[in-house]
Design a protein around this motif. Structure first.
Motif, PDB file in Angstrom:
ATOM      1  N   ASP A 130       0.857  -1.174   0.000  1.00 30.95           N
ATOM      2  CA  ASP A 130       0.000   0.000   0.000  1.00 30.95           C
ATOM      3  C   ASP A 130       0.898   1.231   0.000  1.00 30.95           C
ATOM      4  N   GLY A 131       0.433   2.316  -0.558  1.00 34.54           N
ATOM      5  CA  GLY A 131       1.226   3.533  -0.559  1.00 34.54           C
ATOM      6  C   GLY A 131       2.281   3.603  -1.639  1.00 34.54           C
ATOM      7  N   VAL A 132       2.185   2.760  -2.661  1.00 34.22           N
ATOM      8  CA  VAL A 132       3.182   2.771  -3.734  1.00 34.22           C
ATOM      9  C   VAL A 132       3.244   4.139  -4.411  1.00 34.22           C
ATOM     10  N   ASP A 133       2.077   4.714  -4.681  1.00 40.69           N
ATOM     11  CA  ASP A 133       2.045   6.021  -5.357  1.00 40.69           C
ATOM     12  C   ASP A 133       2.745   7.090  -4.517  1.00 40.69           C
ATOM     13  N   LEU A 134       2.502   7.083  -3.206  1.00 37.35           N
ATOM     14  CA  LEU A 134       3.131   8.077  -2.340  1.00 37.35           C
ATOM     15  C   LEU A 134       4.644   7.904  -2.335  1.00 37.35           C
ATOM     16  N   TYR A 135       5.119   6.672  -2.161  1.00 36.52           N
ATOM     17  CA  TYR A 135       6.555   6.428  -2.150  1.00 36.52           C
ATOM     18  C   TYR A 135       7.189   6.797  -3.493  1.00 36.52           C
ATOM     19  N   THR A 136       6.472   6.507  -4.567  1.00 40.44           N
ATOM     20  CA  THR A 136       7.001   6.832  -5.895  1.00 40.44           C
ATOM     21  C   THR A 136       7.094   8.333  -6.083  1.00 40.44           C
ATOM     22  N   GLN A 137       6.039   9.043  -5.715  1.00 41.42           N
ATOM     23  CA  GLN A 137       6.060  10.501  -5.857  1.00 41.42           C
ATOM     24  C   GLN A 137       7.121  11.125  -4.949  1.00 41.42           C
TER      25      GLN A 137
END
Length: 302
Positions: free
Chosen positions: A194-201
């Motif tokens: 979960d939170g892949v988008d946040l970590y990527t950004q």
């Protein structure tokens, strides 16, 4: 488009603040009583994450009576991103400074992965502010930084070797799905992060990918150099404070045998717990169990 730096300040049962320490400014998400009586617990994240990895444990620890500060390590998230000093001793100095800036004389320092290496180093490099140490998925740095010690499996060494190449690893995180692939590869089989988008950004914020890669490069390249030898000599000493070590039985980065020598470096109380079925990302793969284990251990320190 450059991601908005404010993305690291995710809302929740915590407050965000910038703390001056060691000549820089560090982003901290904090919760719990700020009355000077509650013991301070500092949480340090792993590569390639940020404070958000501790989102389940922050409120749990606060409700258990602790003052919690989950910080972004130098180079990550909302913290400063200096062009140099990507070594572990510099990160220890950062944590020492944050503890003082938060008005505490000492703290329990709990780190995961890269943050675990910093936590392991605190008793030797910052003993005056280190009350106890918790490490997750992080073997002791002496065998980890000893040539031919073979603490990590061959697959992990292969990944670290790929990170030594200039430019291309950074680009895989900033222009491709490198963060998502790494999270899945280092998790337990079938675990969906979960939170892949946040970590990527967050990894796409200016200078973050380079800082993260330089820290990993230092951990490998410094091993035969004088700075690495000085660091290994400094942490090759008995730890007098209590230590808790957690690892996942399904961690593809470090097998259970990677931790076999850790207790040899601890003269204080040493606790070792394996979390069944969890991979490398313990705070997120087993959030409730990790929170319970940390609280149980912290209560024993009182």
């Amino acid at each position: 488009m450059t991601p908005d730096p404010a993305l690291v300040q995710q809302p929740g049962p915590w407050t965000h603040r910038m703390v001056a320490a060691n000549g820089g400014r560090f982003h901290v998400a904090q919760a719990g009583a700020d009355d000077g009586r509650a013991p301070l617990v500092v949480l340090l994240h792993a590569f390639p994450q940020l404070w958000w990895a501790w989102r389940s444990q922050i409120p749990a620890l606060a409700e258990a009576g602790y003052r919690v500060a989950a910080m972004d390590l130098r180079g990550y998230g909302g913290s400063d991103k200096p062009p140099s000093r990507h070594d572990t001793p510099s990160m220890v100095a950062d944590v020492r400074g944050v503890i003082g800036s938060l008005g505490a004389s000492s703290a329990v320092v709990i780190g995961h992965g890269l943050g675990g290496q910093v936590a392991w180093s605190m008793p030797a490099l910052a003993p005056d502010v280190t009350r106890a140490v918790g490490v997750l998925a992080a073997p002791h740095p002496v065998p980890l930084h000893t040539p031919m010690a073979r603490v990590a499996p061959a697959s992990t060494l292969k990944s670290l070797a790929k990170f030594q190449v200039p430019w291309f690893p950074e680009r895989s995180f900033t222009h491709a799905d490198g963060v998502a692939r790494l999270l899945r590869a280092w998790g337990a089989p079938g675990w969906e992060p979960d939170g892949v988008d946040l970590y990527t950004q967050a990894m796409r914020l200016p200078f973050v990918a380079h800082s993260a890669m330089e820290q990993l490069r230092w951990s490998l390249r410094s091993t035969p150099r004088m700075d690495g030898q000085r660091y290994r000599s400094a942490v090759n000493t008995s730890i007098d404070v209590p230590v808790l070590s957690l690892s996942g039985t399904a961690d593809p980065v470090f097998s259970e045998s990677s931790f076999r020598r850790d207790g040899d470096y601890v003269r204080g109380a040493y606790s070792r717990v394996s979390v069944t079925g969890a991979g490398h990302w313990l705070p997120e793969e087993a959030p409730e169990q990790v929170g319970e284990l940390l609280i149980e251990w912290l209560h024993r320190l009182k």
